[in-house]
Write a protein that holds these residues in place. Structure first.
Motif, PDB file in Angstrom:
ATOM      1  N   HIS A 278      80.157  41.452  54.638  1.00  0.00           N
ATOM      2  CA  HIS A 278      80.209  42.910  54.601  1.00  0.00           C
ATOM      3  C   HIS A 278      79.567  43.484  55.869  1.00  0.00           C
ATOM      4  O   HIS A 278      78.431  43.139  56.210  1.00  0.00           O
ATOM      5  CB  HIS A 278      79.466  43.438  53.371  1.00  0.00           C
TER       6      HIS A 278
ATOM      7  N   GLU B 237      74.308  51.616  55.361  1.00  0.00           N
ATOM      8  CA  GLU B 237      75.329  51.401  54.343  1.00  0.00           C
ATOM      9  C   GLU B 237      76.169  50.187  54.710  1.00  0.00           C
ATOM     10  O   GLU B 237      76.215  49.779  55.869  1.00  0.00           O
ATOM     11  CB  GLU B 237      76.232  52.636  54.220  1.00  0.00           C
ATOM     12  N   GLN B 238      76.831  49.606  53.714  1.00  0.00           N
ATOM     13  CA  GLN B 238      77.692  48.456  53.970  1.00  0.00           C
ATOM     14  C   GLN B 238      79.059  48.665  53.337  1.00  0.00           C
ATOM     15  O   GLN B 238      79.211  49.370  52.342  1.00  0.00           O
ATOM     16  CB  GLN B 238      77.058  47.171  53.443  1.00  0.00           C
ATOM     17  N   ASP B 239      80.076  48.065  53.969  1.00  0.00           N
ATOM     18  CA  ASP B 239      81.431  48.150  53.441  1.00  0.00           C
ATOM     19  C   ASP B 239      81.525  47.407  52.115  1.00  0.00           C
ATOM     20  O   ASP B 239      80.871  46.377  51.909  1.00  0.00           O
ATOM     21  CB  ASP B 239      82.429  47.543  54.432  1.00  0.00           C
ATOM     22  N   ASP B 240      82.368  47.926  51.230  1.00  0.00           N
ATOM     23  CA  ASP B 240      82.608  47.231  49.967  1.00  0.00           C
ATOM     24  C   ASP B 240      83.470  45.986  50.178  1.00  0.00           C
ATOM     25  O   ASP B 240      83.355  45.011  49.439  1.00  0.00           O
ATOM     26  CB  ASP B 240      83.298  48.174  48.975  1.00  0.00           C
ATOM     27  N   PHE B 241      84.343  46.019  51.175  1.00  0.00           N
ATOM     28  CA  PHE B 241      85.203  44.869  51.460  1.00  0.00           C
ATOM     29  C   PHE B 241      84.537  43.987  52.518  1.00  0.00           C
ATOM     30  O   PHE B 241      83.576  44.393  53.181  1.00  0.00           O
ATOM     31  CB  PHE B 241      86.569  45.347  51.952  1.00  0.00           C
ATOM     32  N   THR B 242      85.047  42.782  52.677  1.00  0.00           N
ATOM     33  CA  THR B 242      84.511  41.853  53.669  1.00  0.00           C
ATOM     34  C   THR B 242      85.365  41.863  54.931  1.00  0.00           C
ATOM     35  O   THR B 242      86.558  42.178  54.904  1.00  0.00           O
ATOM     36  CB  THR B 242      84.458  40.422  53.111  1.00  0.00           C
TER      37      THR B 242
ATOM     38  N   SER C 242      90.049  52.248  51.792  1.00  0.00           N
ATOM     39  CA  SER C 242      88.841  52.796  51.159  1.00  0.00           C
ATOM     40  C   SER C 242      87.750  51.740  51.200  1.00  0.00           C
ATOM     41  O   SER C 242      87.978  50.598  51.622  1.00  0.00           O
ATOM     42  CB  SER C 242      89.131  53.217  49.708  1.00  0.00           C
ATOM     43  N   GLY C 243      86.550  52.141  50.769  1.00  0.00           N
ATOM     44  CA  GLY C 243      85.439  51.194  50.708  1.00  0.00           C
ATOM     45  C   GLY C 243      84.602  51.105  51.955  1.00  0.00           C
ATOM     46  O   GLY C 243      83.720  50.234  52.057  1.00  0.00           O
ATOM     47  N   TYR C 244      84.809  52.012  52.932  1.00  0.00           N
ATOM     48  CA  TYR C 244      84.011  51.994  54.154  1.00  0.00           C
ATOM     49  C   TYR C 244      82.599  52.509  53.868  1.00  0.00           C
ATOM     50  O   TYR C 244      82.424  53.522  53.181  1.00  0.00           O
ATOM     51  CB  TYR C 244      84.662  52.831  55.246  1.00  0.00           C
ATOM     52  N   GLY C 245      81.613  51.821  54.432  1.00  0.00           N
ATOM     53  CA  GLY C 245      80.229  52.186  54.169  1.00  0.00           C
ATOM     54  C   GLY C 245      79.862  53.568  54.667  1.00  0.00           C
ATOM     55  O   GLY C 245      79.074  54.275  54.036  1.00  0.00           O
TER      56      GLY C 245
ATOM     57  N   LYS D  81      80.498  56.512  52.148  1.00  0.00           N
ATOM     58  CA  LYS D  81      79.877  56.556  50.824  1.00  0.00           C
ATOM     59  C   LYS D  81      79.119  57.870  50.654  1.00  0.00           C
ATOM     60  O   LYS D  81      78.323  58.253  51.511  1.00  0.00           O
ATOM     61  CB  LYS D  81      78.943  55.364  50.643  1.00  0.00           C
TER      62      LYS D  81
END
Length: 235
Positions: free
Chosen positions: A95, A153-158, A180-183, A186
């Motif tokens: 991540h 923050e960290q991305d939800d995806f890898t 979607s899922g970018y840190g 959020k």
């Protein structure tokens, strides 16, 4: 009548263009002239004027996730257990981390910036130069410049680093980036559960620090910009 006007305009452009001549440095130095301008610039970011004060414009930032500055530091990743990973691969992705300045805002008013053409004298050499000047009597006004919260923050995806190009590939498909899922997007805020003993942070974006700057920056001096070549002592 329109055809005649157009013809006259074309003729005037042709005469003006034919009169232009290129001048070298020696010819330019022989030209005597004087010109100048006083410039002013006001930069206002996510601000509105309310009762004589600049405040954060919540109407322009109705989605707080789009009023931010996010920085991705090189090779800063974590795995599923928050362990740091410096070189994630396609077989072992991780991540990506972001340093996010939330609620970024500010107004900077440059009241007066002088722009003039001058001769720069250095020894026996004279160079035409552009001069930028500041006066302490017209300070740069800084109003509510800063951010509401700073967070990691960290991305939800890898993601992983492509071995051939050294670039970050977001997600598992190199041809399609995640939607979607970018840190840095959020949108978390403090609730009563986050800070049960404090009412100050309720409803505000999560983070560990903020910054707010107000002041008058007084500058006195000049900056000269000139063309440079190997014949000049300062080049």
């Amino acid at each position: 009548m329109k055809k005649l006007t157009t013809l006259l305009l074309l003729c005037s452009f042709s005469v003006a263009h034919a009169g232009l001549q290129a001048l070298d440095n020696h010819e330019l130095q022989a030209v005597e002239a004087q010109a100048g301008a006083d410039l002013s610039l006001k930069l206002s970011l996510n601000h509105r004027l309310e009762n004589g004060k600049y405040v954060f414009d919540e109407s322009a930032c109705n989605n707080l996730a789009y009023c931010r500055l996010a920085i991705s530091v090189n090779r800063r990743f974590v795995d599923a257990n928050n362990n740091p990973i410096s070189n994630p691969t396609i077989d072992d992705p991780a991540h990506r981390l972001w340093l996010v300045f939330k609620g970024i805002q500010g107004t900077i008013d440059i009241q007066k910036l002088g722009l003039d053409g001058v001769d720069l004298v250095y020894g026996d050499t004279i160079k035409p130069a552009i001069q930028l000047s500041y006066q302490a009597t017209s300070p740069i006004l800084i109003r509510n410049f800063g951010f509401n919260a700073l967070a990691i923050e960290q991305d939800d995806f890898t993601s992983y680093i492509d071995a051939a190009t050294g670039k970050v590939v977001e997600g598992t498909d190199p041809n399609t980036a995640p939607t979607s899922g970018y840190g840095y997007l959020k949108n978390s805020t403090y609730t009563s559960a986050n800070a049960p003993n404090s009412t100050y942070d309720h409803g505000k974006e999560t983070g560990f620090m903020g910054l707010r700057m107000n002041g008058n920056l007084a500058l006195q001096g000049t900056i000269k910009v000139f063309g440079c070549d190997g014949s000049h002592p300062r080049c």
